[in-house]
Design a protein around this motif. Structure first.
Motif, PDB file in Angstrom:
ATOM      1  N   SER A 132      53.847  10.170  29.646  1.00  0.00           N
ATOM      2  CA  SER A 132      52.570   9.730  29.992  1.00  0.00           C
ATOM      3  C   SER A 132      52.044   9.241  31.514  1.00  0.00           C
ATOM      4  N   SER A 133      54.016   9.315  32.116  1.00  0.00           N
ATOM      5  CA  SER A 133      53.586   8.799  33.385  1.00  0.00           C
ATOM      6  C   SER A 133      53.303  10.287  34.319  1.00  0.00           C
ATOM      7  N   SER A 134      53.241  11.669  33.995  1.00  0.00           N
ATOM      8  CA  SER A 134      53.078  13.182  34.136  1.00  0.00           C
ATOM      9  C   SER A 134      51.524  12.626  34.388  1.00  0.00           C
ATOM     10  N   PHE A 135      51.072  12.206  33.040  1.00  0.00           N
ATOM     11  CA  PHE A 135      49.432  12.618  33.227  1.00  0.00           C
ATOM     12  C   PHE A 135      48.805  11.637  33.876  1.00  0.00           C
ATOM     13  N   ALA A 136      49.396  10.001  34.857  1.00  0.00           N
ATOM     14  CA  ALA A 136      49.002   9.730  35.248  1.00  0.00           C
ATOM     15  C   ALA A 136      49.125   9.918  36.885  1.00  0.00           C
ATOM     16  N   ALA A 137      50.059  10.828  37.186  1.00  0.00           N
ATOM     17  CA  ALA A 137      50.418  10.675  38.244  1.00  0.00           C
ATOM     18  C   ALA A 137      49.405  12.102  38.360  1.00  0.00           C
ATOM     19  N   HIS A 138      48.975  12.815  37.947  1.00  0.00           N
ATOM     20  CA  HIS A 138      47.958  14.291  37.442  1.00  0.00           C
ATOM     21  C   HIS A 138      46.328  14.037  37.909  1.00  0.00           C
ATOM     22  N   HIS A 139      46.341  12.112  36.864  1.00  0.00           N
ATOM     23  CA  HIS A 139      45.065  11.942  37.197  1.00  0.00           C
ATOM     24  C   HIS A 139      45.345  10.238  37.355  1.00  0.00           C
ATOM     25  N   ALA A 140      45.829  10.354  38.922  1.00  0.00           N
ATOM     26  CA  ALA A 140      45.634   8.488  38.910  1.00  0.00           C
ATOM     27  C   ALA A 140      44.333   8.279  39.489  1.00  0.00           C
ATOM     28  N   SER A 141      43.039   8.633  38.899  1.00  0.00           N
ATOM     29  CA  SER A 141      41.864   7.596  39.305  1.00  0.00           C
ATOM     30  C   SER A 141      41.232   7.970  37.389  1.00  0.00           C
ATOM     31  N   SER A 142      41.120   8.486  36.574  1.00  0.00           N
ATOM     32  CA  SER A 142      41.447   8.970  35.252  1.00  0.00           C
ATOM     33  C   SER A 142      41.080   6.810  34.776  1.00  0.00           C
ATOM     34  N   ARG A 143      39.913   6.835  34.274  1.00  0.00           N
ATOM     35  CA  ARG A 143      40.095   5.332  33.183  1.00  0.00           C
ATOM     36  C   ARG A 143      40.561   5.666  32.059  1.00  0.00           C
ATOM     37  N   ARG A 144      40.393   6.716  30.997  1.00  0.00           N
ATOM     38  CA  ARG A 144      39.775   6.470  29.868  1.00  0.00           C
ATOM     39  C   ARG A 144      41.090   7.099  29.284  1.00  0.00           C
ATOM     40  N   VAL A 145      41.897   7.475  29.261  1.00  0.00           N
ATOM     41  CA  VAL A 145      43.074   8.180  28.767  1.00  0.00           C
ATOM     42  C   VAL A 145      44.028   7.337  29.078  1.00  0.00           C
ATOM     43  N   PHE A 146      44.477   6.694  27.827  1.00  0.00           N
ATOM     44  CA  PHE A 146      46.049   5.139  27.761  1.00  0.00           C
ATOM     45  C   PHE A 146      46.771   5.765  26.719  1.00  0.00           C
ATOM     46  N   PHE A 147      47.946   5.753  27.255  1.00  0.00           N
ATOM     47  CA  PHE A 147      49.248   5.336  26.413  1.00  0.00           C
ATOM     48  C   PHE A 147      49.815   4.618  26.025  1.00  0.00           C
ATOM     49  N   CYS A 148      50.307   4.193  24.696  1.00  0.00           N
ATOM     50  CA  CYS A 148      50.021   2.797  23.711  1.00  0.00           C
ATOM     51  C   CYS A 148      51.380   3.815  23.047  1.00  0.00           C
ATOM     52  N   ASP A 149      52.259   2.075  22.512  1.00  0.00           N
ATOM     53  CA  ASP A 149      53.503   2.367  21.738  1.00  0.00           C
ATOM     54  C   ASP A 149      53.212   1.336  20.618  1.00  0.00           C
ATOM     55  N   LEU A 150      53.603   1.656  19.128  1.00  0.00           N
ATOM     56  CA  LEU A 150      53.797   0.521  18.365  1.00  0.00           C
ATOM     57  C   LEU A 150      54.756   0.453  17.454  1.00  0.00           C
ATOM     58  N   GLU A 151      55.122  -0.655  17.421  1.00  0.00           N
ATOM     59  CA  GLU A 151      57.091  -0.819  16.571  1.00  0.00           C
ATOM     60  C   GLU A 151      56.632  -1.778  14.730  1.00  0.00           C
ATOM     61  N   TYR A 152      56.981  -0.908  14.491  1.00  0.00           N
ATOM     62  CA  TYR A 152      56.585  -1.212  12.896  1.00  0.00           C
ATOM     63  C   TYR A 152      57.152  -2.816  12.414  1.00  0.00           C
ATOM     64  N   GLN A 153      58.196  -3.446  13.032  1.00  0.00           N
ATOM     65  CA  GLN A 153      58.950  -4.147  12.483  1.00  0.00           C
ATOM     66  C   GLN A 153      57.648  -5.633  12.925  1.00  0.00           C
ATOM     67  N   GLU A 154      56.666  -5.926  14.140  1.00  0.00           N
ATOM     68  CA  GLU A 154      55.792  -6.298  14.373  1.00  0.00           C
ATOM     69  C   GLU A 154      54.713  -5.582  14.396  1.00  0.00           C
ATOM     70  N   SER A 155      54.376  -5.089  14.120  1.00  0.00           N
ATOM     71  CA  SER A 155      53.233  -4.872  13.763  1.00  0.00           C
ATOM     72  C   SER A 155      52.429  -4.022  12.664  1.00  0.00           C
ATOM     73  N   GLU A 156      53.384  -4.039  11.390  1.00  0.00           N
ATOM     74  CA  GLU A 156      53.648  -3.439  10.298  1.00  0.00           C
ATOM     75  C   GLU A 156      51.672  -3.576   9.734  1.00  0.00           C
ATOM     76  N   SER A 157      51.132  -4.554  10.038  1.00  0.00           N
ATOM     77  CA  SER A 157      49.194  -4.296   9.077  1.00  0.00           C
ATOM     78  C   SER A 157      48.679  -2.752   9.550  1.00  0.00           C
ATOM     79  N   SER A 158      48.512  -3.198  10.987  1.00  0.00           N
ATOM     80  CA  SER A 158      48.299  -1.900  12.240  1.00  0.00           C
ATOM     81  C   SER A 158      49.070   0.260  11.643  1.00  0.00           C
ATOM     82  N   PHE A 159      50.244  -0.469  11.127  1.00  0.00           N
ATOM     83  CA  PHE A 159      50.430   0.322  10.891  1.00  0.00           C
ATOM     84  C   PHE A 159      49.858   1.619   9.272  1.00  0.00           C
ATOM     85  N   SER A 160      49.664   0.320   8.478  1.00  0.00           N
ATOM     86  CA  SER A 160      48.650   0.448   7.062  1.00  0.00           C
ATOM     87  C   SER A 160      47.306   0.486   7.478  1.00  0.00           C
TER      88      SER A 160
END
Length: 339
Positions: A96-124
């Motif tokens: 994620s940090s390497s992509f942001a450094a290489h594409h400082a002006s890019s607005r269309r790709v984002f990196f996210c994370d989810l944890e099972y204990q707080e987002s169980e419905s999203s895992f489903s």
């Protein structure tokens, strides 16, 4: 008969319509609003990875109109991950940090994370049944179960394999993986000062021949150690942060040291093969430097026969491990004249 509407009532009606319009626009954010909000969340994260929960998935994925003006790379983890999952999460942050450094002006790709204990419905919603898991949700993905999933065999490559997955799905190069330095600038300055202070004393002892550097046994041990660590793949394990072992998902009390399949190799496997190679190397060195100086031929033959048996056993174990992991076997080919 002409119906007359009081001006006060007409004014109240106009105010109510304007309020409804403003509420509807606030409830349904535009594409630019979603992108701007994601950019704000990304700027608040040191690595650029946005932490999602069920409400974030609903806002930026399930409720966002298609086609979405962005793509999301989602890493699925746990609140108390094991060592392997934590390392994969850190490698995902590096991408994620390497992509942001290489594409400082890019607005269309984002990196996210989810944890099972707080987002169980999203895992489903994504259909995630095992970890680790990385998904790419493109602008056209209507169902989250249809999102692109990274193959489990590619996780052995860590950040490099993740970067290839991102490039394949977004058609954008990640760029060189920027890893943090192992030694901080303060530590480098401290070591430099310590070296300058101790340099006169070290030079004096070296000239007098009173250091460990003049001991042949030290150099012999270092040579064997370098050979062992080289064939065991120590640098590969350090660079890619390969674990020595992993815990069995079905039985947490059981440790796994050997993984079948050429897509993944643990540190214990490399050290086992390195130990076998080192045995062969030491036996060859013993036979060519020590055994040839023995005058008793019977002793020479006995040691040589034992050495041949040990070398045969070590090579056979290496071939067996290679066959077990890859499925390739070693065949014996006889010359045509011998058939």
């Amino acid at each position: 008969m002409e119906l007359k509407i009081p001006r006060v009532l007409l004014l109240l009606l106009l105010v109510a319509v304007a309020a409804l319009i403003s509420l509807s626009s606030a409830a349904s954010p535009t594409a630019d609003d979603l992108v701007a909000e994601l950019e704000t969340l990304r700027s608040q994260s040191p690595s650029g990875v946005i932490h999602f929960d069920d409400s974030s998935v609903a806002r930026f994925l399930t409720s966002a109109p298609l086609p979405r003006p962005y793509s999301l790379l989602v890493f699925f983890g746990a609140s108390k991950p094991d060592h392997h999952l934590r390392r994969l999460r850190s490698e995902f942050a590096l991408v994620s940090s390497s992509f942001a450094a290489h594409h400082a002006s890019s607005r269309r790709v984002f990196f996210c994370d989810l944890e099972y204990q707080e987002s169980e419905s999203s895992f489903s919603l994504f259909g995630v049944t095992s970890l680790p898991d990385i998904r790419h949700v493109g602008p056209q993905h209507r169902s989250l179960r249809d999102s692109d999933r990274m193959d489990q065999s590619d996780f052995s490559g860590l950040a490099a394999s993740m970067a290839q997955f991102v490039e394949a799905k977004t058609s954008l190069p990640v760029g060189p993986i920027v890893r943090p330095s192992l030694i901080s600038p303060r530590q480098i300055a401290f070591l430099a000062v310590a070296l300058l202070i101790s340099a006169p004393f070290l030079i004096k002892r070296i000239l007098e021949g009173k250091t460990m550097l003049h001991d042949r046994r030290l150099w012999m041990g270092l040579t064997v150690s370098v050979y062992f660590l080289g064939v065991a793949g120590l640098m590969h394990n350090i660079i890619h942060k390969i674990p020595m072992y992993v815990k069995d998902r079905k039985d947490p009390n059981r440790l796994i040291f050997f993984v079948k399949g050429f897509g993944m190799q643990l540190g214990a496997e490399g050290f086992a093969v390195g130990f076998l190679y080192t045995i062969v190397g030491l036996i060859v060195a013993f036979a060519t430097h020590v055994l040839v100086r023995m005058r008793n031929e019977a002793v020479q033959r006995g040691f040589l026969l034992a050495a041949m048996l040990v070398v045969f056993w070590a090579v056979r174990k290496v071939i067996y491990l290679h066959n077990w992991k890859t499925g390739y076997t070693v065949h014996t080919f006889w010359p045509t004249r011998w058939r």
